[in-house]
Design an enzyme around this catalytic site. Structure first.
Site, PDB file in Angstrom:
ATOM      1  N   HIS A 102      93.456   9.470   3.364  1.00  0.00           N
ATOM      2  CA  HIS A 102      93.758  10.322   4.471  1.00  0.00           C
ATOM      3  C   HIS A 102      94.826   9.793   5.546  1.00  0.00           C
ATOM      4  CE1 HIS A 102      91.119  13.161   7.491  1.00  0.00           C
ATOM      5  NE2 HIS A 102      92.333  13.174   7.655  1.00  0.00           N
ATOM      6  N   GLU A 136      84.168  10.635   3.141  1.00  0.00           N
ATOM      7  CA  GLU A 136      85.129   9.689   3.507  1.00  0.00           C
ATOM      8  C   GLU A 136      84.299   8.664   4.399  1.00  0.00           C
ATOM      9  OE1 GLU A 136      88.376  11.090   5.539  1.00  0.00           O
ATOM     10  OE2 GLU A 136      89.085  12.497   3.993  1.00  0.00           O
ATOM     11  N   ARG A 161      91.035  19.226   3.908  1.00  0.00           N
ATOM     12  CA  ARG A 161      89.561  18.710   4.092  1.00  0.00           C
ATOM     13  C   ARG A 161      88.982  18.633   2.960  1.00  0.00           C
ATOM     14  NH1 ARG A 161      91.169  16.606   8.422  1.00  0.00           N
ATOM     15  NH2 ARG A 161      90.157  16.772  10.430  1.00  0.00           N
TER      16      ARG A 161
HETATM   17  C1  DGY Z   1      93.388  15.597  11.942  1.00  0.00           C
HETATM   18  O1  DGY Z   1      93.970  15.725  13.096  1.00  0.00           O
HETATM   19  O2  DGY Z   1      92.477  16.708  11.645  1.00  0.00           O
HETATM   20  C2  DGY Z   1      93.430  14.499  10.694  1.00  0.00           C
HETATM   21  O3  DGY Z   1      93.090  14.927   9.598  1.00  0.00           O
HETATM   22  C3  DGY Z   1      93.023  13.498  11.433  1.00  0.00           C
HETATM   23  O4  DGY Z   1      91.920  13.757  11.839  1.00  0.00           O
END
Ligand code: DGY
Length: 323
Positions: free
Chosen positions: A289, A271, A242
């Site tokens: 991402h 983001e 993250r």
């Molecule tokens: C997750 O599943 O957490 C991915 O980052 C997509 O949201």
């Protein structure tokens, strides 16, 4: 008995929608972008179930609003820091996620970034496209081998372990990790993983630092200027977890001043905004991402989400309940 109504906040693979439509009155947000606060509130008041994603912020204010009809938030994705779980519990709303489906794809993307950064693939590709490549040269765009280097994992959950397995087997890397909970001896042995009891120690001993901890308050800016300063000047940082785990300003400064060698990022704090200070640098690979972005994985995530919904609406415990 009427079929439960379900709002899907973002477009999903066709086979997932087909399965869901067999059981639920499905509405898909036609705009394929975040519904926003008002849209989410309206949805919570109108549908029995919601399938949100990381782009839908379901905070306490929204979840404590009066007149909510929704009984389950079946999140599409493993990370759930965009949902206030305590507020959901208080509102008697069940929350589920999709923890297993994306492990392989995200571990694979971690390996992709390790290789791209170590072999300067982003920088090299940009040079070719810009017509700056003058032909082969013995010292042109020299990267670094990864074989024998230490991959230091911050967090040791499913994705970290899978990345470790691949890095060890396919790239010949040594594995180290830091995590609040130490893995058991068999697991450490199987992965050849060396445990570090502090983050500082892991950062100081790793050639590649890869982040695999959840987002949220507990890990906010864990990799700040002080932590980055513990890394080797030759080290690289990989983030497929993250964006909030890294202080992006501090990282930009460290990369610009070569306090660390390079970075590979798939996630960002705000983001889709990527700080200009990072975009302007050559020694960072920036992906949008993509961790779980394969058709197979996004389909599997949708099926896992559907399993959770099916259990809930047939009165059973959803397999991936988080609140
Ligand atoms: C997750 O599943 O957490 C991915 O980052 C997509 O949201």
């Amino acid at each position: 008995m009427p079929r439960p109504s379900l709002l899907i906040t973002r477009r999903l693979p066709a086979s997932v929608l087909e399965r869901l439509r067999a059981t639920y009155e499905v509405t898909v947000n036609p705009d394929d972008r975040s519904l926003g606060r008002e849209g989410l509130l309206a949805a919570l008041r109108a549908y029995d179930a919601l399938s949100p994603t990381i782009t839908d912020k379901l905070d306490a204010e929204v979840l404590q609003s009066p007149g909510l009809k929704t009984r389950i938030l079946a999140n599409f994705g493993v990370g759930i820091e965009h949902i206030d779980l305590d507020a959901a519990k208080r509102a008697n709303i069940v929350v589920t996620n999709t923890p297993d489906a994306l492990t392989d794809a995200t571990a694979e993307l971690t390996i992709l970034l390790i290789l791209m950064v170590s072999r300067r693939a982003g920088e090299a590709e940009r040079a070719v496209r810009a017509g700056k490549w003058k032909g082969w040269g013995p010292t042109q765009l020299l990267g670094n081998d990864v074989k024998g280097k230490t991959l230091g994992l911050v967090g040791f959950g499913r994705i970290a372990k899978e990345a470790a397995r691949r890095a060890r087997a396919a790239l010949g890397m040594r594995i180290a990790y830091y995590s609040r909970n130490r893995a058991n001896a068999e697991e450490e042995l199987a992965l050849g993983a060396e445990y570090h009891s502090s983050l500082d120690s892991l950062l100081a001993h790793s050639d590649v630092v890869s982040l695999h901890c959840p987002g949220g308050a507990a890990t906010y800016h864990l990799l700040n200027a002080q932590a980055i300063a513990r890394m080797k000047p030759t080290a690289i940082l990989i983030n497929t977890a993250r964006g909030s785990v890294v202080d992006e300003e501090a990282l930009g400064t460290a990369l610009a001043q070569r306090q660390i060698a390079a970075a590979g990022l798939d996630v960002y704090e705000h983001e889709p905004t990527v700080p200009t200070s990072l975009v302007e640098l050559e020694n960072v690979v920036l992906l949008p991402h993509l961790g779980s972005a394969t058709l197979e994985t996004r389909t599997a995530m949708g099926m896992q989400m559907a399993d959770n919904l099916d259990s809930f609406f047939s009165g059973k415990a959803p397999p991936n309940r988080v609140a």
